[in-house]
Design a protein around this motif. Sequence first.
Motif, PDB file in Angstrom:
ATOM      1  N   VAL A   1      -0.752 -21.219   6.087  1.00 52.10           N
ATOM      2  CA  VAL A   1      -1.531 -20.009   6.366  1.00 52.10           C
ATOM      3  C   VAL A   1      -0.832 -18.817   5.730  1.00 52.10           C
ATOM      4  CG1 VAL A   1      -2.593 -20.816   8.518  1.00 52.10           C
ATOM      5  CG2 VAL A   1      -0.358 -19.691   8.585  1.00 52.10           C
ATOM      6  N   GLY A   2      -1.608 -17.790   5.437  1.00 57.14           N
ATOM      7  CA  GLY A   2      -1.040 -16.576   4.858  1.00 57.14           C
ATOM      8  C   GLY A   2      -1.907 -15.375   5.191  1.00 57.14           C
ATOM      9  N   GLN A   3      -1.285 -14.207   5.222  1.00 54.36           N
ATOM     10  CA  GLN A   3      -2.007 -12.952   5.458  1.00 54.36           C
ATOM     11  C   GLN A   3      -1.493 -11.890   4.492  1.00 54.36           C
ATOM     12  OE1 GLN A   3      -2.850 -11.943   9.766  1.00 54.36           O
ATOM     13  NE2 GLN A   3      -1.225 -13.444  10.117  1.00 54.36           N
ATOM     14  N   SER A   4      -2.315 -10.874   4.265  1.00 57.48           N
ATOM     15  CA  SER A   4      -1.917  -9.754   3.415  1.00 57.48           C
ATOM     16  C   SER A   4      -2.430  -8.461   4.018  1.00 57.48           C
ATOM     17  CB  SER A   4      -2.459  -9.926   1.993  1.00 57.48           C
ATOM     18  OG  SER A   4      -3.879  -9.999   1.984  1.00 57.48           O
ATOM     19  N   LEU A   5      -1.760  -7.362   3.683  1.00 63.23           N
ATOM     20  CA  LEU A   5      -2.090  -6.049   4.225  1.00 63.23           C
ATOM     21  C   LEU A   5      -1.704  -4.979   3.216  1.00 63.23           C
ATOM     22  CD1 LEU A   5      -2.784  -4.143   6.737  1.00 63.23           C
ATOM     23  CD2 LEU A   5      -0.316  -4.179   7.158  1.00 63.23           C
ATOM     24  N   SER A   6      -2.529  -3.977   3.086  1.00 63.71           N
ATOM     25  CA  SER A   6      -2.200  -2.793   2.296  1.00 63.71           C
ATOM     26  C   SER A   6      -2.671  -1.563   3.059  1.00 63.71           C
ATOM     27  CB  SER A   6      -2.869  -2.839   0.921  1.00 63.71           C
ATOM     28  OG  SER A   6      -2.747  -1.587   0.267  1.00 63.71           O
ATOM     29  N   GLN A   7      -1.824  -0.522   3.072  1.00 66.44           N
ATOM     30  CA  GLN A   7      -2.214   0.738   3.697  1.00 66.44           C
ATOM     31  C   GLN A   7      -2.742   1.733   2.667  1.00 66.44           C
ATOM     32  OE1 GLN A   7      -2.582   1.242   6.745  1.00 66.44           O
ATOM     33  NE2 GLN A   7      -1.207  -0.077   7.914  1.00 66.44           N
ATOM     34  N   TRP A   8      -2.970   1.293   1.426  1.00 64.22           N
ATOM     35  CA  TRP A   8      -3.438   2.184   0.364  1.00 64.22           C
ATOM     36  C   TRP A   8      -4.765   2.822   0.751  1.00 64.22           C
ATOM     37  CZ3 TRP A   8      -7.456   3.195  -2.923  1.00 64.22           C
ATOM     38  CH2 TRP A   8      -7.181   3.939  -4.084  1.00 64.22           C
TER      39      TRP A   8
END
Length: 505
Positions: free
Chosen positions: A12-19
Amino acid sequence: MAKGDLPVLIGVGQSLSQWDGKAGPAGAPSPLSLMADASNAALADTGVPGIAAAIDTLAVVRIFEDSVGRAAHPHGHNTNLPGTLARDTGTAPARLIYETVGGQSPQALVNEMARRIHEGEIDGVLISGSEANRASKGARKHGVEINWADGADAPYEDRGMGPMMLSREEIKHGLIAPAYFYGLFENAVAAREGRSRSAHRRAMAELFQPFTAVAARNTYSQFPQEHSLDFLSTPSRENYEYADPYLKWFIAQDAVNQGAAAILVSSSKADALGVPEDKRVYLHGGGDAGDDLISLRPVLDRSMAMDIAVSRALAQAGKTAADLAHLDLYSCFPVAVFSGAAALGLDWKTDPRRLTLTGGLPFFGGPGNNYSLHGIAEMVATLRRHKGDFGLVLANGGWMTKESAGVYSTTAPKAFTPAEAPAKPKTQVEVAIVSGDAVLETFTVTHGKDGPERGIIFARLPDGRRVIANNADAATLATLREDASPVGRKVSVTAQDETATFIFA
């Protein structure tokens, strides 16, 4: 491929950006980049060199911009998200799928792919999805040019947007936003529980305040901040009214840049790849169900589709709610959690924090159709830390219209039985647009920048038929917004052509 294999999650994997566009175009994410980051993380999470070669099927959860008819693509259109994701992950799947609309999609895809694995059709599946609404809104707000246009020549199965979840009558009366539909459910629950408007807002805050604490500690939360009960239950500039009884922070927040992915393979493939046992999380049971248009449902204070999906998943797994140590219940609005807990026979007041692994859609973030893939990723990580425990993910689409549930554990089941075809309750209410006296069944009041705008009600006629009506009169809106619930009061309905208005009798 071997028929009868167990389906097992191995990565499993997740990603996040606050851009959000404030600092210019550098580092701007796209739906594809967030999917690719999460998918590559999932591939790496397996710990298996060359795992990309084992992926024979790739399924993408439908993004927001492709989930609304004639929606604009302000940053360019990626015309083949599955194909471009395969390219950017170095996979070469024989099957590419672009899933239909609905927040049930991640768990429904796991249930479907588990069946296909068990039947020997496929061996290795990558499921991924994302949303970059935060980037889109920020780019437009700050005048920053970003480009999401892309494509691939690979053929793929586009499952489309699915059937309409709105009726003509509902649309004509102003039921056009999720919060309006869920407001009808929420006020039905408040009436059933005998709660005033303020008491129910407090109950919703008591449910969600522990969620904010979970989100505040989650690495992938878009809004990692703990809120107080008073903040959540009190209207303010930062927590404004949207649709009664909801304030802003009772509603899923879609201004997110989030991606998630999961890899599901057959047990034989996992053995051949040498996947360590401590990476394996098995699907023990899956359940899928749907419901009618909201105006046709006889029950509005809980979700019958959730009841069916959860009971099917537990029955297939041979478990009861008491066997579940970990839960992630879909949480777009409080009533979805109240209904999920009811489907499990749980008292939400006992320990609200245990009902979420992420922190919930208003606080962790609500990445469109893909939220529950984050729930699945968190479930896998949690079960790896708690060997032998069982957990359930409940995914919700529409207005509690489409439901999917899955039961997971690191312990391998002795056998696996694929989920049954989706089912839905068979009883319907007849909807009539007629004049006459009726009894108010439930309601919501929509809000704009200048305050309350329109009251929308469901009411029952003496013969049991349901009528939909609305009114924008200030006095009527004030009555609907009194602290005491108006549910059960008599109303007078006046129908004209395809719409009806109401006043209190």
